[in-house]
Scaffold this motif. Structure first.
Motif, PDB file in Angstrom:
ATOM      1  N   ALA A  19     -69.225 -15.621  48.204  1.00  0.00           N
ATOM      2  CA  ALA A  19     -69.677 -14.364  48.796  1.00  0.00           C
ATOM      3  C   ALA A  19     -68.559 -13.711  49.613  1.00  0.00           C
ATOM      4  CB  ALA A  19     -70.902 -14.618  49.676  1.00  0.00           C
ATOM      5  N   VAL A  20     -67.804 -14.522  50.361  1.00  0.00           N
ATOM      6  CA  VAL A  20     -66.685 -13.986  51.143  1.00  0.00           C
ATOM      7  C   VAL A  20     -65.639 -13.370  50.217  1.00  0.00           C
ATOM      8  CG1 VAL A  20     -64.742 -14.613  52.636  1.00  0.00           C
ATOM      9  CG2 VAL A  20     -67.025 -15.505  53.112  1.00  0.00           C
ATOM     10  N   LEU A  21     -65.326 -14.058  49.133  1.00  0.00           N
ATOM     11  CA  LEU A  21     -64.346 -13.532  48.176  1.00  0.00           C
ATOM     12  C   LEU A  21     -64.816 -12.207  47.579  1.00  0.00           C
ATOM     13  CD1 LEU A  21     -63.337 -16.792  46.283  1.00  0.00           C
ATOM     14  CD2 LEU A  21     -61.918 -15.473  47.851  1.00  0.00           C
ATOM     15  N   ALA A  22     -66.090 -12.153  47.213  1.00  0.00           N
ATOM     16  CA  ALA A  22     -66.624 -10.920  46.619  1.00  0.00           C
ATOM     17  C   ALA A  22     -66.602  -9.777  47.622  1.00  0.00           C
ATOM     18  CB  ALA A  22     -68.043 -11.162  46.116  1.00  0.00           C
ATOM     19  N   LEU A  23     -66.971 -10.054  48.879  1.00  0.00           N
ATOM     20  CA  LEU A  23     -66.996  -8.999  49.892  1.00  0.00           C
ATOM     21  C   LEU A  23     -65.595  -8.487  50.197  1.00  0.00           C
ATOM     22  CD1 LEU A  23     -69.693 -10.384  52.381  1.00  0.00           C
ATOM     23  CD2 LEU A  23     -69.899  -8.413  50.855  1.00  0.00           C
ATOM     24  N   VAL A  24     -64.623  -9.402  50.333  1.00  0.00           N
ATOM     25  CA  VAL A  24     -63.256  -8.974  50.630  1.00  0.00           C
ATOM     26  C   VAL A  24     -62.685  -8.192  49.456  1.00  0.00           C
ATOM     27  CG1 VAL A  24     -60.918  -9.762  51.121  1.00  0.00           C
ATOM     28  CG2 VAL A  24     -62.849 -10.847  52.264  1.00  0.00           C
ATOM     29  N   ALA A  25     -62.925  -8.669  48.224  1.00  0.00           N
ATOM     30  CA  ALA A  25     -62.422  -7.945  47.053  1.00  0.00           C
ATOM     31  C   ALA A  25     -63.049  -6.555  46.951  1.00  0.00           C
ATOM     32  CB  ALA A  25     -62.706  -8.754  45.782  1.00  0.00           C
ATOM     33  N   LEU A  26     -64.361  -6.458  47.213  1.00  0.00           N
ATOM     34  CA  LEU A  26     -65.028  -5.153  47.169  1.00  0.00           C
ATOM     35  C   LEU A  26     -64.505  -4.237  48.270  1.00  0.00           C
ATOM     36  CD1 LEU A  26     -67.254  -3.431  45.849  1.00  0.00           C
ATOM     37  CD2 LEU A  26     -68.871  -4.406  47.501  1.00  0.00           C
ATOM     38  N   ALA A  27     -64.282  -4.802  49.466  1.00  0.00           N
ATOM     39  CA  ALA A  27     -63.746  -3.997  50.568  1.00  0.00           C
ATOM     40  C   ALA A  27     -62.353  -3.477  50.239  1.00  0.00           C
ATOM     41  CB  ALA A  27     -63.717  -4.829  51.846  1.00  0.00           C
ATOM     42  N   CYS A  28     -61.510  -4.319  49.632  1.00  0.00           N
ATOM     43  CA  CYS A  28     -60.163  -3.874  49.269  1.00  0.00           C
ATOM     44  C   CYS A  28     -60.200  -2.811  48.179  1.00  0.00           C
ATOM     45  CB  CYS A  28     -59.326  -5.065  48.814  1.00  0.00           C
ATOM     46  SG  CYS A  28     -58.936  -6.252  50.123  1.00  0.00           S
ATOM     47  N   LEU A  29     -61.205  -2.886  47.330  1.00  0.00           N
ATOM     48  CA  LEU A  29     -61.283  -1.948  46.210  1.00  0.00           C
ATOM     49  C   LEU A  29     -61.763  -0.570  46.648  1.00  0.00           C
ATOM     50  CD1 LEU A  29     -60.957  -1.606  43.144  1.00  0.00           C
ATOM     51  CD2 LEU A  29     -63.352  -2.304  42.912  1.00  0.00           C
ATOM     52  N   ALA A 331     -53.491 -11.044  59.159  1.00  0.00           N
ATOM     53  CA  ALA A 331     -53.604 -12.504  59.131  1.00  0.00           C
ATOM     54  C   ALA A 331     -55.058 -12.933  59.003  1.00  0.00           C
ATOM     55  CB  ALA A 331     -52.984 -13.096  60.394  1.00  0.00           C
ATOM     56  N   GLY A 332     -55.985 -12.194  59.615  1.00  0.00           N
ATOM     57  CA  GLY A 332     -57.401 -12.519  59.494  1.00  0.00           C
ATOM     58  C   GLY A 332     -57.889 -12.410  58.055  1.00  0.00           C
ATOM     59  N   PHE A 333     -57.491 -11.336  57.365  1.00  0.00           N
ATOM     60  CA  PHE A 333     -57.858 -11.189  55.953  1.00  0.00           C
ATOM     61  C   PHE A 333     -57.266 -12.318  55.118  1.00  0.00           C
ATOM     62  CE2 PHE A 333     -58.645  -6.721  57.161  1.00  0.00           C
ATOM     63  CZ  PHE A 333     -59.846  -6.502  56.503  1.00  0.00           C
ATOM     64  N   LEU A 334     -55.998 -12.640  55.365  1.00  0.00           N
ATOM     65  CA  LEU A 334     -55.329 -13.676  54.572  1.00  0.00           C
ATOM     66  C   LEU A 334     -55.982 -15.036  54.783  1.00  0.00           C
ATOM     67  CD1 LEU A 334     -53.010 -14.464  52.700  1.00  0.00           C
ATOM     68  CD2 LEU A 334     -51.561 -14.750  54.716  1.00  0.00           C
ATOM     69  N   VAL A 335     -56.272 -15.384  56.031  1.00  0.00           N
ATOM     70  CA  VAL A 335     -56.901 -16.677  56.321  1.00  0.00           C
ATOM     71  C   VAL A 335     -58.280 -16.767  55.686  1.00  0.00           C
ATOM     72  CG1 VAL A 335     -57.853 -18.103  58.175  1.00  0.00           C
ATOM     73  CG2 VAL A 335     -55.581 -17.103  58.427  1.00  0.00           C
ATOM     74  N   ALA A 336     -59.052 -15.681  55.771  1.00  0.00           N
ATOM     75  CA  ALA A 336     -60.400 -15.687  55.174  1.00  0.00           C
ATOM     76  C   ALA A 336     -60.334 -15.939  53.673  1.00  0.00           C
ATOM     77  CB  ALA A 336     -61.099 -14.359  55.465  1.00  0.00           C
ATOM     78  N   ILE A 337     -59.405 -15.280  52.983  1.00  0.00           N
ATOM     79  CA  ILE A 337     -59.272 -15.464  51.538  1.00  0.00           C
ATOM     80  C   ILE A 337     -58.811 -16.876  51.207  1.00  0.00           C
ATOM     81  CG2 ILE A 337     -57.790 -14.848  49.594  1.00  0.00           C
ATOM     82  CD1 ILE A 337     -60.064 -12.969  49.828  1.00  0.00           C
ATOM     83  N   LEU A 338     -57.839 -17.390  51.932  1.00  0.00           N
ATOM     84  CA  LEU A 338     -57.309 -18.723  51.634  1.00  0.00           C
ATOM     85  C   LEU A 338     -58.359 -19.797  51.862  1.00  0.00           C
ATOM     86  CD1 LEU A 338     -53.699 -18.508  53.125  1.00  0.00           C
ATOM     87  CD2 LEU A 338     -54.449 -18.110  50.793  1.00  0.00           C
ATOM     88  N   VAL A 339     -59.083 -19.705  52.964  1.00  0.00           N
ATOM     89  CA  VAL A 339     -60.127 -20.700  53.239  1.00  0.00           C
ATOM     90  C   VAL A 339     -61.230 -20.616  52.189  1.00  0.00           C
ATOM     91  CG1 VAL A 339     -61.921 -21.389  54.881  1.00  0.00           C
ATOM     92  CG2 VAL A 339     -59.644 -20.810  55.712  1.00  0.00           C
ATOM     93  N   ALA A 340     -61.652 -19.405  51.837  1.00  0.00           N
ATOM     94  CA  ALA A 340     -62.719 -19.245  50.846  1.00  0.00           C
ATOM     95  C   ALA A 340     -62.298 -19.797  49.486  1.00  0.00           C
ATOM     96  CB  ALA A 340     -63.099 -17.770  50.727  1.00  0.00           C
TER      97      ALA A 340
END
Length: 360
Positions: A19-29, A331-340
């Protein structure tokens, strides 16, 4: 596969990571279209603005901003006041005021188009009105006055694109190379794997610097550099799986039926390696993103006007004392993606574990 998907669906951590990956990808898009700021737009009067949900300009900052603009227009600002979101100010000068100078107000991005409501007979004194704009910067602005939220979301497009494309290239080359080496065996396998060992011995940063001698730094260089190195691990994983599969009964049966080596690889070997390969791919994406960030941090990666999380982190590190939010946002975006991605990889490893499938 259905049983594996069922186990994955029961893994709350993996679902949360997905869900985190989908939300971040949608936000970036689509996010940059909703922030109200162009990623490259500069607000000269809002440089290094701290993160806040309050609109800008602040009431206490309007008068100093008008005085600075009046100095540029070579006039004096008097009776500055704001009523119902409308700036009202009187401008005076020793000589008649050229109304074209009033364009400084809307050009600052703090105020809208100006309207002259009154003037004296000689034109040395003007009363003007202009709407006060409401600008929001939830993650603050950088050293040039650009919105960090918009830039972080646009940078995410580049970082995620590099991660996915480089991983796809590594999968295509690594799986094909490893499957052929493992199935052929003998001298062919030995020669192919010694070539892999030679590439392993080449320092990655030295390889990138060598490429810079012949190519211009940018997105294409990153894809070439990462794609040329990251398939090596995938090739070894696929080769190890192929070595364990090539003596299985179903492979021997396919050989007895006269299937070609290419058909056996395509229909029997590669599909049975997809479990470990899929897990390795989910763990490869964060590593590729980290490599891109590392190269951009060194100035060898994405170049302006394009940006990435690594490039933004490099900018933020140089201003960490005066503007720490410049580092915290990307850095917050990067950490969220890496952890997810790592949590999702662990979940896929558990779901695709053949021992769990046998137990059920």
């Amino acid at each position: 596969m259905r049983r594996a998907l069922g186990r994955l669906a029961r893994n709350r951590g993996a679902l949360a990571a997905l869900a985190v990956l989908a939300l971040v990808a949608l936000a970036c898009l689509v996010g940059p279209l909703l922030t109200g700021h162009d990623p490259g737009r500069i607000y000269p009067d809002l440089v290094r603005t701290a993160p806040s949900l309050r609109p800008h300009p602040r009431p206490e900052a309007i008068a100093p901003a008008v005085e600075r603009l009046a100095f540029r227009m070579r006039v004096t600002a008097e009776a500055i006041r704001v009523e119902d979101g409308i700036l009202r100010v009187t401008l005076s000068a020793p000589a008649p005021i050229n109304e074209r100078a009033l364009s400084y107000l809307p050009r600052s991005d703090l105020f809208g188009p100006t309207t002259v409501v009154a003037r004296d007979a000689e034109g040395r004194r003007l009363s003007v009105e202009a709407p006060v704009r409401r600008l929001y910067f939830p993650l603050g602005t950088d050293v040039l006055g650009r919105d960090l939220l918009s830039r972080s979301l646009v940078a995410g497009r580049i970082s995620l694109l590099i991660g996915l494309v480089a991983t796809g290239v590594a999968l295509l080359i690594g799986v094909t190379y490893g499957a052929v080496a493992g199935y052929a065996g003998g001298r062919v396998d030995a020669v192919m794997m010694r070539f892999v060992d030679v590439l392993y011995a080449l320092p990655f940063v030295f390889f990138v610097i060598m490429l810079l001698v012949f190519f211009r730094a940018g997105l294409g260089l990153i894809l070439i550099a990462i794609g040329a190195v990251e398939w090596l691990d995938m090739a070894r994983i696929t080769r190890a799986q192929t070595l364990s599969l090539r003596n299985r009964d179903f492979v021997r049966a396919a050989e007895a039926l006269g299937l070609s080596a290419a058909a056996i690889l395509r229909r029997h070997i590669v599909p049975n390696t997809l479990g470990p390969v899929t897990v390795a791919a989910t763990l490869l994406v964060p590593r590729v993103i980290l490599l891109e960030s590392f190269l951009s941090f060194l100035g060898l990666g994405v170049q302006e006007p394009a940006t990435s999380w690594g490039a933004l982190i490099a900018e933020g590190s140089r201003a960490i004392e005066s503007a720490p939010w410049m580092l915290a946002a990307p850095a917050g975006f990067l950490v969220a993606i890496l952890v997810a991605l790592n949590v999702l990889g662990d979940g896929l490893a558990d779901a695709l574990d053949p021992r769990l499938s046998a137990g059920r």
